[in-house]
Scaffold this active site. Structure first.
Site, PDB file in Angstrom:
ATOM      1  CE  LYS A 182      -1.569   2.912   2.707  1.00  0.00           C
ATOM      2  NZ  LYS A 182      -1.407   4.042   1.776  1.00  0.00           N
ATOM      3  CD  GLU A 222      13.426   0.715   8.967  1.00  0.00           C
ATOM      4  OE1 GLU A 222      13.950   1.749   9.405  1.00  0.00           O
ATOM      5  OE2 GLU A 222      13.990  -0.401   9.014  1.00  0.00           O
ATOM      6  CD  GLU A 244      10.485  12.848  10.924  1.00  0.00           C
ATOM      7  OE1 GLU A 244       9.285  12.540  10.903  1.00  0.00           O
ATOM      8  OE2 GLU A 244      11.337  12.285  10.209  1.00  0.00           O
ATOM      9  CB  CYS A 293      13.441   9.055   7.735  1.00  0.00           C
ATOM     10  SG  CYS A 293      14.321   7.838   6.751  1.00  0.00           S
TER      11      CYS A 293
HETATM   12  P1  NAD Z   1       2.735   8.808   7.242  1.00  0.00           P
HETATM   13  O1  NAD Z   1       2.972   8.065   8.507  1.00  0.00           O
HETATM   14  O2  NAD Z   1       1.728   9.893   7.251  1.00  0.00           O
HETATM   15  O3  NAD Z   1       2.277   7.798   6.098  1.00  0.00           O
HETATM   16  C1  NAD Z   1       3.039   6.667   5.765  1.00  0.00           C
HETATM   17  C2  NAD Z   1       2.128   5.631   5.133  1.00  0.00           C
HETATM   18  O4  NAD Z   1       1.167   5.211   6.095  1.00  0.00           O
HETATM   19  C3  NAD Z   1       1.333   6.129   3.942  1.00  0.00           C
HETATM   20  O5  NAD Z   1       1.224   5.087   2.995  1.00  0.00           O
HETATM   21  C4  NAD Z   1      -0.030   6.425   4.548  1.00  0.00           C
HETATM   22  O6  NAD Z   1      -1.086   6.354   3.621  1.00  0.00           O
HETATM   23  C5  NAD Z   1      -0.135   5.315   5.562  1.00  0.00           C
HETATM   24  N1  NAD Z   1      -1.060   5.569   6.671  1.00  0.00           N
HETATM   25  C6  NAD Z   1      -1.422   6.757   7.199  1.00  0.00           C
HETATM   26  N2  NAD Z   1      -2.299   6.552   8.209  1.00  0.00           N
HETATM   27  C7  NAD Z   1      -2.481   5.211   8.319  1.00  0.00           C
HETATM   28  C8  NAD Z   1      -3.252   4.380   9.168  1.00  0.00           C
HETATM   29  N3  NAD Z   1      -4.012   4.872  10.140  1.00  0.00           N
HETATM   30  N4  NAD Z   1      -3.197   3.050   8.992  1.00  0.00           N
HETATM   31  C9  NAD Z   1      -2.410   2.526   8.031  1.00  0.00           C
HETATM   32  N5  NAD Z   1      -1.648   3.260   7.193  1.00  0.00           N
HETATM   33  C10 NAD Z   1      -1.681   4.592   7.337  1.00  0.00           C
HETATM   34  O7  NAD Z   1       4.160   9.323   6.773  1.00  0.00           O
HETATM   35  P2  NAD Z   1       4.524  10.165   5.462  1.00  0.00           P
HETATM   36  O8  NAD Z   1       4.149  11.573   5.698  1.00  0.00           O
HETATM   37  O9  NAD Z   1       4.013   9.487   4.239  1.00  0.00           O
HETATM   38  O10 NAD Z   1       6.100  10.003   5.458  1.00  0.00           O
HETATM   39  C11 NAD Z   1       6.947  10.787   6.192  1.00  0.00           C
HETATM   40  C12 NAD Z   1       7.368  10.063   7.463  1.00  0.00           C
HETATM   41  O11 NAD Z   1       7.976   8.823   7.124  1.00  0.00           O
HETATM   42  C13 NAD Z   1       8.409  10.818   8.243  1.00  0.00           C
HETATM   43  O12 NAD Z   1       8.122  10.732   9.611  1.00  0.00           O
HETATM   44  C14 NAD Z   1       9.699  10.079   7.914  1.00  0.00           C
HETATM   45  O13 NAD Z   1      10.717  10.216   8.876  1.00  0.00           O
HETATM   46  C15 NAD Z   1       9.212   8.687   7.826  1.00  0.00           C
HETATM   47  N6  NAD Z   1      10.148   7.862   7.059  1.00  0.00           N
HETATM   48  C16 NAD Z   1      10.898   6.948   7.737  1.00  0.00           C
HETATM   49  C17 NAD Z   1      11.829   6.178   7.043  1.00  0.00           C
HETATM   50  C18 NAD Z   1      12.673   5.169   7.760  1.00  0.00           C
HETATM   51  O14 NAD Z   1      13.235   4.317   7.084  1.00  0.00           O
HETATM   52  N7  NAD Z   1      12.790   5.199   9.073  1.00  0.00           N
HETATM   53  C19 NAD Z   1      11.972   6.340   5.667  1.00  0.00           C
HETATM   54  C20 NAD Z   1      11.184   7.279   5.009  1.00  0.00           C
HETATM   55  C21 NAD Z   1      10.263   8.034   5.724  1.00  0.00           C
END
Ligand code: NAD
Length: 488
Positions: free
Chosen positions: A185, A261, A392, A295
């Protein structure tokens, strides 16, 4: 639908990937999620919006393919992954343009991402044939201890928008190598890359149902329904810590294995004895790769008093010289932010810092226009307790803090709930290693601005995550150890 490989088909054309959900090897028509180009605010294409019923169909498809895939020889699984790597490499230019269009990142960043993303398929093609086992003698002498690794089972993979290709391959590669079938997803901001990769996967020989892709505007109910299905045994999530916490609670109900992650708040520490130019080169990579939307992005620059002013001057000069523009424009070095909300968040963080005494040396205000642009920004004299020291930033804003002693900077670096990445610049390797031992972080770069590598274990300590992706351990996240006590 078959992959259209006629010379006239442009693989980078968003319209080509605007179809629907990819379930059981079929493309199901659908619309409902507009995909916006953040450089212009124009709609590029529309993709399908999956329901809970669609998600259960995807679990059905993953289940139907599971037994055959698990029984497929590791060598065959490896060759399919290897072919997928080759196809991504052949289509690197088109994939880069697609990523740049839907995510906004500058083309050099998009090209870097495609190479990094493809490498996960090559690395796990090589790991698929080296799945480890164990054989020991029980200390009592009564029996032998055999440890085998089985594929963990159907895996739900959830990815963010900031690396639409790499976050997917970092999960799909080890899952398929381990013998698991998956449902991906992707983030609804950047679904076209995921669908484009699914097309390449089919061409590489991934059997129907082994990889399923669905997009939805209702991630909560859709993902919860899959986690509640007893056939699903793994959740691999990359995204924010806030959503990660919610998903861990949901996965607890059915005791689904979780790899997380999550967010980061990386300190970038420069000691007086560092090579200034090397530290500035590293700072630009650690801060500005992906326009700061990473991230691992340097979130807090701690610079020792003796080198502080020269570092601020050098960073200001380099940041001010960057060209901001549409991601797809070949002259662009810094693309737009993903949404207008992301720009407002940067504006809030910078305004709060300025109100509490920080000084802007370049940038500092959103840029006008239809796209979601924020300029490269440097702040100095930032108080240690400013909001942007704890949240962040996720954008091209570099706050610089002055510190005096090693003890002080270690305490400052660890003063966060996060523990993903950290950077240390020093001419004294013994000091850098001593400090790295005390920094609470899953990954540390010494005299380097980049640590991501498919061959290394990527992941965080504290509230930055659970488990590791990449490296030799990444495949074990998708395997269940099975211990057999045996007499013979
Ligand atoms: P997000 O948490 O808003 O969304 C990530 C994913 O989760 C998306 O596909 C979103 O649709 C889904 N999602 C959102 N709410 C959900 C729910 N209730 N249930 C299931 N899925 C849900 O994050 P974002 O804004 O897309 O990405 C940025 C974040 O990701 C930052 O915090 C960044 O640090 C982190 N990130 C971490 C890594 C790592 O490897 N540690 C890598 C890249 C990004």
């Amino acid at each position: 639908m078959t992959l259209d490989s006629s010379p006239s088909s442009d693989f980078a054309d968003p319209a080509l990937h605007a179809s629907g959900l990819f379930i059981g090897g079929n493309w199901l028509a659908g619309t409902g999620i507009p995909v916006v180009n953040p450089s212009t605010a124009d709609v590029l294409a529309e993709v399908a919006d999956a329901t809970v019923e669609d998600a259960i169909c995807a679990v059905d498809a993953a289940e139907a393919a599971a037994a055959d895939w698990r029984a497929t020889p590791a060598r065959t699984r490896a060759e399919i992954l290897r072919r997928w790597f080759e196809l991504m490499t052949e289509h690197a230019d088109e994939l880069s343009r697609l990523i740049s269009l839907e995510n906004g990142k500058a083309l050099p960043d998009a090209r870097g991402e495609v190479a990094y993303a493809a490498e996960f398929f090559r690395w796990y093609a090589e790991e698929a044939v080296r799945i480890p086992g164990e054989f020991r003698h029980a200390p009592s002498g009564a029996n032998h201890i055999l440890v085998d690794h089985d594929p963990i089972g159907i895996s739900v993979l959830i990815t963010p928008w900031n690396f639409p290709a790499a976050m997917a391959t970092r999960k799909i590669g080890p899952a398929l190598a381990a013998g698991c079938t998956v449902i991906l997803k992707p983030a609804s901001e950047t679904p076209l890359t995921a669908y484009a990769m699914a097309r390449l996967g089919t061409e590489a020989g991934v059997p129907p149902g082994v990889v399923n892709v669905l997009t939805t505007t209702r991630p909560g109910p859709v993902v919860n329904a899959m986690l509640a299905d007893p056939r699903v045994r793994k959740l691999s999530f990359t995204g924010s810590t806030a959503v990660g916490r919610t998903l861990l609670a949901e996965a607890a109900k059915t005791v689904v294995s979780c790899s997380m992650e999550l967010g980061g708040n990386a300190p970038f520490i420069v000691f007086d004895d560092a090579d200034l130019n090397a530290a500035l080169d590293g700072a630009m990579i650690a801060k500005m790769r992906n326009a700061g939307e990473a991230c691992t992005a340097a979130n807090r620059f701690y610079v020792q008093a003796g080198i502080h002013d020269a570092f601020v001057a050098g960073l200001t000069e380099r940041m001010a010289a960057l060209t901001v523009g549409a991601g797809i424009d070949p002259t662009t070095q810094v693309g737009p932010m993903i949404t207008t909300k992301a720009v407002s968040n940067l504006d809030r963080l910078v305004s709060q810092a300025v109100d509490s005494g920080a000084k802007v040396t370049t940038g500092g205000k959103p840029l006008p226009g239809n796209g979601y642009f924020y300029p490269p920004t440097v702040l100095e004299s930032v108080p240690f307790d400013a909001a942007l020291a704890h949240e962040e930033i996720f954008g091209p804003v570099a706050p610089v803090y002055r510190f005096e002693t090693e003890e002080q900077v270690i305490a400052l670096a660890n003063d966060t709930e996060y523990g993903l990445a950290a950077y240390i610049y020093s001419g004294d390797l013994a000091r850098a290693l001593r400090v790295s031992k005390r920094i609470e972080s899953g990954m540390i770069a010494i005299n380097r601005g980049l640590m991501s590598d498919p061959a290394a274990p990527f992941g965080g300590a504290k509230q930055s995550g659970l488990g590791r992706e990449g490296g030799v351990t990444g495949i074990l996240e998708f395997m269940e150890p099975k211990y057999v006590a045996v007499n013979y």
